[in-house]
Design a protein around this motif. Structure first.
Motif, short mmCIF file in Angstrom:
data_model
loop_
_atom_site.label_atom_id
_atom_site.label_comp_id
_atom_site.label_asym_id
_atom_site.label_seq_id
_atom_site.Cartn_x
_atom_site.Cartn_y
_atom_site.Cartn_z
N PRO A 1 -12.07 22.96 1.76
CA PRO A 1 -12.34 22.51 3.13
C PRO A 1 -11.16 21.72 3.69
O PRO A 1 -10.25 21.32 2.96
CB PRO A 1 -13.57 21.61 2.96
N GLN A 2 -11.20 21.48 4.99
CA GLN A 2 -10.14 20.71 5.63
C GLN A 2 -10.21 19.25 5.18
O GLN A 2 -11.28 18.67 5.07
CB GLN A 2 -10.27 20.79 7.14
N SER A 3 -9.06 18.66 4.92
CA SER A 3 -9.01 17.28 4.48
C SER A 3 -9.45 16.35 5.60
O SER A 3 -9.17 16.57 6.78
CB SER A 3 -7.59 16.91 4.05
N LEU A 4 -10.13 15.26 5.24
CA LEU A 4 -10.51 14.24 6.21
C LEU A 4 -9.33 13.37 6.62
O LEU A 4 -9.33 12.76 7.68
CB LEU A 4 -11.59 13.33 5.62
N ILE A 5 -8.30 13.29 5.79
CA ILE A 5 -7.22 12.33 5.99
C ILE A 5 -6.20 12.87 6.98
O ILE A 5 -5.70 13.99 6.83
CB ILE A 5 -6.52 12.01 4.66
N THR A 6 -5.89 12.06 8.01
CA THR A 6 -4.84 12.45 8.97
C THR A 6 -3.58 11.64 8.79
O THR A 6 -2.49 12.10 9.12
CB THR A 6 -5.33 12.29 10.42
N GLY A 7 -3.69 10.40 8.29
CA GLY A 7 -2.49 9.59 8.11
C GLY A 7 -2.80 8.25 7.48
O GLY A 7 -3.97 7.87 7.30
N VAL A 8 -1.73 7.53 7.14
CA VAL A 8 -1.85 6.20 6.56
C VAL A 8 -0.84 5.27 7.24
O VAL A 8 0.22 5.73 7.69
CB VAL A 8 -1.62 6.20 5.03
N ILE A 9 -1.16 3.99 7.32
CA ILE A 9 -0.34 3.03 8.05
C ILE A 9 -0.21 1.75 7.25
O ILE A 9 -1.19 1.30 6.63
CB ILE A 9 -0.95 2.70 9.42
#
Length: 282
Positions: free
Chosen positions: A196-204
């Motif tokens: 499935p598509q990952s939930l994560i878009t980025g980290v800061i």
């Protein structure tokens, strides 16, 4: 069965390299000498290990605000092929001060980048690193982020100056290694062709006068109902962040002066007053 042409071509290759039917010895040591990774040659490596997704590092600090520095226009990074979405256009104002550093899609390129940028503990106050999947800008308005939220932790600066660099590194590695999302990890192991598509878009990571903040952004936020399967999945991201990435124990209390628990807040709830916000605690 192999065709006659294929057999003849194979025999011709053997004739060129030695006696027909002779097994050629491969000198593995000689071959290995030509392999250069980022660990042995940080600038001239010739071997790449691809990541599941490509990523882009962004940066801003007081030193970049209002300065006419070279950068790639935000409209060049739409979340999907085609022109920039209305969400991207809405983010244009504050994104003008955020500079795109570089994009990468391999393990070697990541380490090449990491070894040549300033560590969070040495950044000036109010500086931020944003590591997002390529095509997603670090703004709530982006189509990939607008229905999501973020897990975050706030850490007192004086007590965590020696730890923040390691925490940020481990956070980036978990992101690019796609280990934050438990459903994604389990599906990749059992059904690699239907992941499935990952939930994560980025980290800061954000540097502030009295604290550090590390955040993981997700493309969806749960309804907070107990039977919502997305809630369980989001909670799995938070648990992995708290225990496997940051190194805290399950159930360990973290809040205190200038510190918070590992908390999840949807982007929509972030715009509400504190009395109306709904949070998850890892």
């Amino acid at each position: 069965m192999a065709s006659a042409a294929a057999v003849n071509a194979a025999l011709a290759d053997q004739a060129d390299s030695g006696e027909a039917g002779e097994i050629q010895e491969v000198n593995m040591e000689a071959q290995a000498e030509g392999i250069r990774t980022v660990f042995s040659d940080p600038t001239n490596f010739n071997v790449k290990h691809p990541l599941y997704s490509a990523w882009t590092l962004w940066f801003d600090s007081p030193a970049t605000k209002g300065r006419n520095l070279p950068q790639t226009p935000i409209s060049a990074f739409p979340p999907t092929p085609g022109p920039a979405t209305p969400g991207v256009a809405a983010a244009q104002g504050w994104m003008e001060d955020i500079k795109r550093v570089i994009s990468f899609d391999s393990v070697e390129e990541f380490w090449g980048l990491y070894n040549n940028i300033v560590a969070p503990s040495k950044l000036p106050q109010k500086a931020n690193y944003y590591l997002f999947k390529e095509g997603i800008i670090p703004a709530w308005e982006d189509e990939a982020n607008k229905n999501g939220g973020k897990w975050s932790i706030q850490l007192p600066r004086d007590k965590n100056r020696d730890n923040v660099d390691k925490m940020w590194l481990y956070t980036m590695l978990a992101a690019i290694g796609e280990t934050f999302d438990p459903l994604l990890t389990e599906a990749a192991a059992s059904e690699p062709d239907s992941t499935p598509q990952s939930l994560i878009t980025g980290v800061i990571v954000s540097i502030r006068p009295q604290f550090y903040r590390i955040s993981i952004w997700t493309r969806l936020a749960p309804s907070y109902e107990e039977e919502d399967p997305l809630k369980t999945r989001i909670e799995g991201v938070g648990a992995h962040f708290k225990m496997q990435v940051l190194g805290y124990k399950e159930g360990q209390k973290l809040s205190g002066p200038l510190a918070t628990e590992v908390e999840f807040l949807s982007h929509k709830d972030s715009e509400k007053g504190k009395g109306k916000q709904r949070k998850l605690i890892a």
